[in-house]
Design an enzyme around this catalytic site. Structure first.
Site, PDB file in Angstrom:
ATOM      1  N   TYR A  76      -4.610  -0.144   3.334  1.00  0.00           N
ATOM      2  CA  TYR A  76      -6.554  -0.257   2.954  1.00  0.00           C
ATOM      3  C   TYR A  76      -6.526  -1.102   1.342  1.00  0.00           C
ATOM      4  CZ  TYR A  76     -11.409  -1.384   4.030  1.00  0.00           C
ATOM      5  OH  TYR A  76     -12.458  -2.145   4.086  1.00  0.00           O
ATOM      6  N   GLU A 118     -15.454   0.395  -0.372  1.00  0.00           N
ATOM      7  CA  GLU A 118     -14.953   0.399   0.783  1.00  0.00           C
ATOM      8  C   GLU A 118     -13.852   1.757   0.737  1.00  0.00           C
ATOM      9  OE1 GLU A 118     -12.853  -3.954   1.676  1.00  0.00           O
ATOM     10  OE2 GLU A 118     -13.837  -4.094  -0.546  1.00  0.00           O
ATOM     11  N   LYS A 143      -1.989 -12.531   9.201  1.00  0.00           N
ATOM     12  CA  LYS A 143      -3.085 -10.604   9.493  1.00  0.00           C
ATOM     13  C   LYS A 143      -3.831 -11.256  10.334  1.00  0.00           C
ATOM     14  CE  LYS A 143      -6.356  -9.142   7.180  1.00  0.00           C
ATOM     15  NZ  LYS A 143      -5.485  -7.653   7.228  1.00  0.00           N
TER      16      LYS A 143
HETATM   17  P1  AMP Z   1      -6.816  -4.009   7.305  1.00  0.00           P
HETATM   18  O1  AMP Z   1      -7.532  -5.281   8.056  1.00  0.00           O
HETATM   19  O2  AMP Z   1      -5.753  -4.962   9.071  1.00  0.00           O
HETATM   20  O3  AMP Z   1      -5.845  -4.293   6.567  1.00  0.00           O
HETATM   21  O4  AMP Z   1      -6.632  -2.717   8.040  1.00  0.00           O
HETATM   22  C1  AMP Z   1      -6.977  -2.252   6.277  1.00  0.00           C
HETATM   23  C2  AMP Z   1      -6.359  -0.971   6.712  1.00  0.00           C
HETATM   24  O5  AMP Z   1      -7.128   0.013   8.015  1.00  0.00           O
HETATM   25  C3  AMP Z   1      -4.886  -1.305   7.852  1.00  0.00           C
HETATM   26  O6  AMP Z   1      -3.953  -1.283   6.303  1.00  0.00           O
HETATM   27  C4  AMP Z   1      -4.327   0.511   8.257  1.00  0.00           C
HETATM   28  O7  AMP Z   1      -3.757   1.471   6.969  1.00  0.00           O
HETATM   29  C5  AMP Z   1      -5.550   0.701   8.548  1.00  0.00           C
HETATM   30  N1  AMP Z   1      -5.098  -0.191   9.825  1.00  0.00           N
HETATM   31  C6  AMP Z   1      -5.939  -0.978  10.646  1.00  0.00           C
HETATM   32  N2  AMP Z   1      -6.373  -0.882  11.462  1.00  0.00           N
HETATM   33  C7  AMP Z   1      -5.665   0.138  12.183  1.00  0.00           C
HETATM   34  C8  AMP Z   1      -5.250   0.334  14.032  1.00  0.00           C
HETATM   35  N3  AMP Z   1      -5.786  -0.302  14.724  1.00  0.00           N
HETATM   36  N4  AMP Z   1      -5.477   1.835  13.993  1.00  0.00           N
HETATM   37  C9  AMP Z   1      -4.954   2.263  13.250  1.00  0.00           C
HETATM   38  N5  AMP Z   1      -5.059   2.029  11.895  1.00  0.00           N
HETATM   39  C10 AMP Z   1      -5.522   0.989  11.711  1.00  0.00           C
HETATM   40 MG    MG Z   2      -4.961  -5.137  10.045  1.00  0.00          MG
END
Ligand code: AMP
Ligand code: MG
Length: 515
Positions: free
Chosen positions: A346, A381, A442
């Protein structure tokens, strides 16, 4: 699995006169076992409840100074070294922070790197409230003429009946009955003068840097690799089986790769819905790294109905942030019960400009990064309550203070390079991840899980016109916040459908009045 050993939430009252007693036991969203905390000195009482995972020492004491710590510290070796007491690395984090306080005073909070909030009752009768650089462990405060209530969750304070007084240096939450939020990277020193509480100093302990550095690309890549590795290592603590929430994007895959380098067994877990998932990308990473991998599927109609839990956890009204957090809340709630330490990817996009992947001009890219860094505080967040609702501790290596300082200050030309977004991070993970992962564009969690579109579909299905969808989502989030955080309702008693219905009729009424 050893599991975390820390205070994941607390609510305490520091009082100096016998005023009205705290009426009921605090209702936390954070799950864990409750222990009473109590300290007294020179007519001041600190009394309340800590929510614990494991058996941590919540309070530390040295003579007349008492310290309550929520969360954990990541630069433990450096602190112990500087203070000149190597034994501190074997003690509790509360003892470490207390030693730092006794050594440096208030500037200790400019040196500690962690995910924490601290409350100190010092020998001079002052009350110190401190957050980490990112405010990633929320700290809420409400003062009245008899004392100060301090909590990791606003909901435990929001229905205070006593007459609240202002807390300068903290931010009053709208309609929150006098509840204030201690800003990120801030230590407040409160004193009582003739029985009245006042803020004697507001000390900023961190601010997002505005300067930029232009190191040689190779040096920048090496630095990012080293710092991220260190942030992951220190976040594993003694956990033998950490879990990484893995989307298969570069951010979480990078965390998983570094975690594997430091642990014998890493669990990874990915969530998806009937609308959308990133299972293939995550499975490829898990296969490459040899993690114990699990996929969890959630029905998208069920997912949006868990919005009250996301509001309960994050205590915010911003519907776009709730869309990012909702899939994680749903995922955490579906994991098998038991102690668990989770690392996430995150927040990497904020200092790296990942959300602005189509921004080509470097000055524009740097301007949006500066803007996002200047406006993160209060979005909440990074709150540990997001996983705390499932009794899980989570931590975010990209928002480690040293990683963040490094990433923010890097020349935008290292973040966007050769037409690639987050270039320096991708490059730093070369050799640790499959090529396809290194090159993968991304996808936000709200997109990858279909959360945004599922919520939108519910609204469109109810006849909300497309141009009103954002407004309706915002109204729904505000209403849920009002019921759950300000009103103290439990998430299971707040129905998504009822809130949707009332929002939809309010919008319709408004349309009729306009026409
Ligand atoms: P993002 O918006 O893709 O940067 O998501 C933030 C963080 O949430 C990622 O770095 C993951 O650690 C976790 N995350 C995002 N999408 C998923 C998913 N589909 N399943 C599990 N973890 C997720
Ligand atoms: Mg992602």
């Amino acid at each position: 699995m050893l599991g975390p050993n820390l205070v994941s939430g607390f609510s305490v009252r520091v009082s100096w006169a016998s005023g009205p007693a705290t009426p009921t036991a605090p209702q936390f969203a954070t799950q864990g076992h409750h222990i009473p905390v109590e300290a007294a000195y020179a007519g001041r009482m600190l009394r309340g409840t800590a929510v614990c995972l494991g058996t941590p020492a919540a309070l530390a004491r040295d003579g007349a100074t008492h310290l309550l710590l929520g969360g954990e510290i990541y630069n433990r070796e450096a602190i112990a070294g500087a203070v000149g007491n190597a034994f501190l690395t074997h003690g509790s984090d509360a003892e470490l922070v207390l030693a730092a306080w006794l050594h440096w005073g208030i500037s200790a909070f400019r040196i500690l790197n962690g995910r924490f909030a601290a409350v100190i009752l010092d020998s001079g009768g002052r009350i110190v409230l401190a957050t980490d650089h990112a405010g990633s462990f929320p700290l809420w405060v409400r003062a009245d003429e008899y004392g100060v209530d301090v909590s990791s969750e606003a909901k435990t304070l929001a229905r205070g009946k006593s007459l609240a007084v202002d807390v300068p240096g903290a931010q009053l939450i709208p309609r929150g009955a006098g509840v204030h939020r201690v800003p990120a990277g801030t230590a407040l020193i409160l004193e009582t003068v003739q029985g009245e509480v006042r803020t004697s100093s507001v000390v900023r302990t961190w601010a997002p840097p505005l300067s930029r550095t232009a190191p040689a690309p190779d040096a920048a890549v090496a630095k990012v690799r080293e710092l991220l590795g260190e942030a992951v290592r220190t976040r594993l603590r003694d956990e033998s089986e950490p879990t990484v929430v893995l989307s298969g994007g570069i951010d979480s895959s990078g965390v998983a790769a570094h975690a594997v380098a430091h642990s014998a067994l890493v669990h990874t877990v990915s969530m998806g819905t009937d609308v959308s998932d990133e299972f293939e990308a995550a499975a490829a990473v898990a296969g490459h790294l040899g993690t114990d991998h699990q996929e969890i599927s959630v029905d998208s109609a069920d997912l949006v109905r868990e919005l009250p839990w996301a509001v309960w956890a994050a205590e915010i009204t911003d519907h776009t942030i709730l869309e990012y957090l909702l899939p994680l809340v749903a995922l955490y709630r579906r994991l098998p019960p038991g102690p668990r330490r989770i690392l996430t990817g995150y927040g990497a996009d904020i200092p790296l400009g990942g959300m602005h992947r189509r921004t080509e001009r470097l000055d524009f890219l740097d301007a949006v990064i500066a803007h996002d860094m200047a406006t993160f505080d209060g979005l909440n967040e990074m709150s540990p309550v997001v996983s705390g609702v499932a009794g899980i501790w989570s931590t975010h290596p990209y928002w480690d203070r040293d990683v963040l300082d490094c990433l923010v200050t890097l020349d935008a030309g290292l973040k966007r390079r050769y037409g690639r977004d987050k270039w320096v991070l991708r490059e730093s993970l070369t050799g640790m991840l499959p090529d396809a992962t290194l090159a993968r564009p991304k996808l936000g969690i709200h997109e990858g899980s279909g959360t945004t579109s599922a919520w939108t579909a519910e609204l469109l299905g109810r006849g909300v016109p497309e141009e009103k969808v954002e407004e309706a989502k915002a109204a729904m989030a505000r209403r849920m916040h009002e019921l759950i955080v300000l009103g103290g309702e439990r998430p299971e008693d707040v129905s998504f459908d009822e809130v949707l219905l009332s929002t939809e009729s309010a919008l319709r009424l408004e349309r009729r009045t306009v026409t």
